[in-house]
Design an enzyme around this catalytic site. Structure first.
Site, PDB file in Angstrom:
ATOM      1  N   ARG A  50      14.348  21.382  56.231  1.00 29.06           N
ATOM      2  CA  ARG A  50      14.056  20.147  55.510  1.00 29.06           C
ATOM      3  C   ARG A  50      14.449  18.890  56.298  1.00 29.06           C
ATOM      4  NH1 ARG A  50      15.726  20.696  49.367  1.00 29.06           N
ATOM      5  NH2 ARG A  50      16.944  22.323  50.303  1.00 29.06           N
ATOM      6  N   LYS A 149      14.108  40.732  51.460  1.00 29.46           N
ATOM      7  CA  LYS A 149      14.597  41.307  50.213  1.00 29.46           C
ATOM      8  C   LYS A 149      15.841  40.557  49.749  1.00 29.46           C
ATOM      9  CE  LYS A 149      18.164  42.828  50.646  1.00 29.46           C
ATOM     10  NZ  LYS A 149      19.534  42.689  51.127  1.00 29.46           N
ATOM     11  N   HIS A 179      15.517  45.819  56.598  1.00 29.42           N
ATOM     12  CA  HIS A 179      15.870  45.969  58.010  1.00 29.42           C
ATOM     13  C   HIS A 179      16.489  47.338  58.320  1.00 29.42           C
ATOM     14  CE1 HIS A 179      19.955  44.680  56.837  1.00 29.42           C
ATOM     15  NE2 HIS A 179      20.366  45.184  57.974  1.00 29.42           N
ATOM     16  N   LYS A 183      16.313  50.270  61.955  1.00 24.25           N
ATOM     17  CA  LYS A 183      17.451  50.749  62.752  1.00 24.25           C
ATOM     18  C   LYS A 183      17.043  52.035  63.476  1.00 24.25           C
ATOM     19  CE  LYS A 183      21.044  48.842  59.754  1.00 24.25           C
ATOM     20  NZ  LYS A 183      22.026  48.077  60.483  1.00 24.25           N
ATOM     21  N   GLU A 217      31.080  48.398  54.141  1.00 17.46           N
ATOM     22  CA  GLU A 217      31.182  47.179  54.954  1.00 17.46           C
ATOM     23  C   GLU A 217      32.604  46.653  54.872  1.00 17.46           C
ATOM     24  OE1 GLU A 217      27.552  44.553  55.041  1.00 17.46           O
ATOM     25  OE2 GLU A 217      27.550  45.205  52.959  1.00 17.46           O
ATOM     26  N   ASP A 236      21.666  43.955  45.956  1.00 17.07           N
ATOM     27  CA  ASP A 236      21.708  43.534  47.355  1.00 17.07           C
ATOM     28  C   ASP A 236      21.517  44.718  48.315  1.00 17.07           C
ATOM     29  OD1 ASP A 236      22.233  41.625  49.490  1.00 17.07           O
ATOM     30  OD2 ASP A 236      24.191  42.594  49.725  1.00 17.07           O
ATOM     31  N   HIS A 241      18.146  49.155  50.765  1.00 14.15           N
ATOM     32  CA  HIS A 241      18.613  49.959  51.904  1.00 14.15           C
ATOM     33  C   HIS A 241      19.004  51.391  51.513  1.00 14.15           C
ATOM     34  CE1 HIS A 241      18.543  46.105  53.673  1.00 14.15           C
ATOM     35  NE2 HIS A 241      19.773  45.729  53.416  1.00 14.15           N
ATOM     36  N   LYS A 340      31.623  46.049  49.701  1.00 11.14           N
ATOM     37  CA  LYS A 340      32.105  44.991  50.613  1.00 11.14           C
ATOM     38  C   LYS A 340      33.619  45.102  50.715  1.00 11.14           C
ATOM     39  CE  LYS A 340      28.269  42.261  50.900  1.00 11.14           C
ATOM     40  NZ  LYS A 340      27.531  42.313  52.154  1.00 11.14           N
TER      41      LYS A 340
HETATM   42  C1  BG6 Z   1      21.800  42.812  53.945  1.00 13.45           C
HETATM   43  C2  BG6 Z   1      22.654  42.483  52.763  1.00 13.45           C
HETATM   44  O1  BG6 Z   1      20.515  43.156  53.545  1.00 13.45           O
HETATM   45  O2  BG6 Z   1      22.386  43.893  54.667  1.00 13.45           O
HETATM   46  C3  BG6 Z   1      24.058  42.137  53.213  1.00 13.45           C
HETATM   47  O3  BG6 Z   1      22.075  41.402  52.062  1.00 13.45           O
HETATM   48  C4  BG6 Z   1      24.650  43.234  54.070  1.00 13.45           C
HETATM   49  O4  BG6 Z   1      24.898  41.876  52.102  1.00 13.45           O
HETATM   50  C5  BG6 Z   1      23.684  43.625  55.180  1.00 13.45           C
HETATM   51  O5  BG6 Z   1      25.857  42.778  54.620  1.00 13.45           O
HETATM   52  C6  BG6 Z   1      24.161  44.856  55.911  1.00 13.45           C
HETATM   53  O6  BG6 Z   1      23.362  45.092  57.023  1.00 13.45           O
HETATM   54  P1  BG6 Z   1      23.933  45.874  58.286  1.00 13.45           P
HETATM   55  O7  BG6 Z   1      22.744  45.982  59.191  1.00 13.45           O
HETATM   56  O8  BG6 Z   1      25.040  45.034  58.858  1.00 13.45           O
HETATM   57  O9  BG6 Z   1      24.431  47.192  57.805  1.00 13.45           O
END
Ligand code: BG6
Length: 493
Positions: A50, A149, A179, A183, A217, A236, A241, A340
């Protein structure tokens, strides 16, 4: 065998281009792909934000992003300059059609038909952006749109957002990114399962006792406070995933690797997931929220203190037992957990096989089973546990030993980040690793059964200290079935 395909020069337009995802993942991914000579030289990356920026401010932003998120040994001036010549900034307010028209003018200068619109913005404005792209004449028949997502907050909002995008792009033009599918080790799951005949007859409830999927994580909120408190771990991480990982483990072999052959099989798994009821959600799932603790010597505050709010019922940890109700997996529980601020960052899948039907040796140790551990990150390996005899006289004594395959040692190649593969797939027009609309819908449908179960049962979050493995209740989930989570190992040994 992979096939060589001549790629079209592409204009890549990143909405939310000054945000975290762009800095962390998208720009570094293009740096690497340009460096490898994979992306045609005349491609351009246009970052949208922006703010009005001078050229010097834009250059400063780009350099800072690259220096922060590309490892020092991979960043050099020559390749950086190559990227910088191709990255431009354009100021755009997503509410103003005039700004889209000025974007059209920039793009029309090259009249390059292949365009990638990467929407790294909140999902609720995807529809508006697509409409304005269309109205300002920016979209072409060769355009693709990439959606981050989670798309929506539940089934209804997913459908509304999806339909608003489908008004302007066909399903073949839409790339719903997860994503995890990019991987290397996740793609390797398909190769492991479908090229090694040894697993063919073992991959079912006759032989498999249960499956565990863990994505732990050690990081917390990472500047995404508002988003995270709305979403929580289930939306999330699990809706996308973890369910994708579960699909890759549970799916039937596709006939080939065309996008729809694979996505059809994943969809069948999602549809076979047993819905939760209020009773089973209460019994078979755990919601947790981290409290103060320490991770690697660093003090971590309560989740709510980090958020700056007095109270929150958002889960930062979730664990549950799922069932895939089909012929192959009848009676095989899938235990899934993610959280987390846990003790360590690691993702792994454990396939635990049943014990032999009859033990002929009286003196057997406790951990007598065969077990396949597939470590997805950060240290990629595959480990198979077998029983062996301890050498020496004095009768039969046993020990579980591990056959180790370290993928990082076996292959010296650099493991490209998932975004590198996925962004190139968009340029190539290959949708295999992207989620089809019906897949996302099926995932939401099932997730909502758990959300409803939590709501109807007023299931609250259980505190766990940062730096732990989550609430103890998650261990009870398995203990009740006479099982335990696979212990966090320090690495391959
Ligand atoms: C994201 C989530 O899609 O994936 C995050 O929104 C998360 O909260 C992340 O930390 C984890 O990805 P990776 O590749 O680090 O395992």
């Amino acid at each position: 065998m992979s096939q060589w395909q001549e790629l079209q020069p592409t204009d890549i337009i990143v909405f939310g281009g000054t945000g975290d995802l762009s800095k962390r993942k998208i720009l570094p991914a293009f740096y690497h792909r340009l460096r490898e000579g994979q992306l045609p030289d005349s491609s351009r990356i246009i970052i949208l934000g922006r703010a009005q920026k001078t050229e010097a401010e834009h250059q400063h932003f780009l350099r800072e992003a690259c220096e922060t998120f590309i490892p020092e040994h991979e960043l050099n001036e020559k390749d950086y300059a190559f990227l910088a010549q191709r990255v431009f900034y354009h100021s755009l307010d997503a509410k103003k059609i005039e700004d889209f028209k000025s974007l059209a003018a920039i793009l029309d200068k090259n009249a390059r038909p292949q365009r990638m619109f990467y929407l790294a913005t909140p999902a609720d404005i995807y529809g508006d952006i697509c409409e304005k792209l269309h109205d300002a004449g920016v979209t072409t028949a060769d355009s693709r749109v990439v959606l981050e997502k989670p798309i929506g907050y539940g089934l209804d909002s997913f459908r509304a957002i999806n339909e608003s995008v489908l008004r302007f792009f066909t399903e073949q033009q839409i790339y719903r990114i997860d994503h995890y599918l990019g991987k290397e080790t996740v793609q390797n799951l398909m190769v492991l399962r479908f090229t090694n005949n040894v697993f063919h007859r073992l991959w079912n409830g006759d032989v498999v006792d249960h499956v565990q999927i863990t994505v732990a994580e050690s990081t917390g909120l990472e500047n995404r406070h508002a988003y995270y408190d709305e979403a929580g771990a289930l939306r999330d991480m699990v809706q996308n995933h973890l369910l994708q990982l579960l699909c890759l483990i549970a799916m039937e072999p596709p006939n080939d690797v065309t996008p729809d052959a694979i996505r059809d099989e994943k969809l069948k798994v999602l549809r076979a997931l047993r819905p939760f009821s209020t009773a089973t959600a209460g019994l078979d799932s755990v919601r947790g929220q981290y409290k103060a603790g320490s991770i690697g010597g660093k003090q971590i505050d309560d989740y709510t203190h980090e958020m700056g709010i007095a109270d929150s019922d958002t889960e930062t940890f979730v664990a549950f037992k799922a069932h895939v109700d089909n012929w192959r997996w009848a009676g095989v529980p899938f235990y899934v957990r993610t959280g987390k601020s846990m003790t360590k960052r690691y993702s792994e899948i454990v396939v635990q096989f049943k014990e032999v039907p009859h033990h002929i040796f009286a003196d057997r140790p406790d951990d007598v089973c065969n077990r396949l551990v597939i470590r997805l990150q950060p240290d990629e390996y595959i480990q198979f546990q077998m029983m062996t005899k301890i050498p020496g006289p004095g009768g039969y004594r046993f020990k579980p030993v591990k056959l180790n395959l370290s993928l990082t040692e076996e292959f010296e190649e650099r493991y490209p980040d998932a975004y590198e593969r996925l962004l190139m797939d968009v340029v190539r027009g290959n949708q295999t690793l992207f989620m089809r609309s019906d897949e996302v819908e099926a995932a939401w449908l099932w997730i909502e059964t758990l959300l409803d179960g939590w709501k109807n049962g007023a299931q609250k979050v259980i505190p766990y200290p940062a730096g732990s493995e989550g609430p103890e209740h998650a261990a009870l989930l398995l203990a009740r079935d006479g099982r335990a989570w696979h212990k966090i190992s320090k690495g391959i040994k």
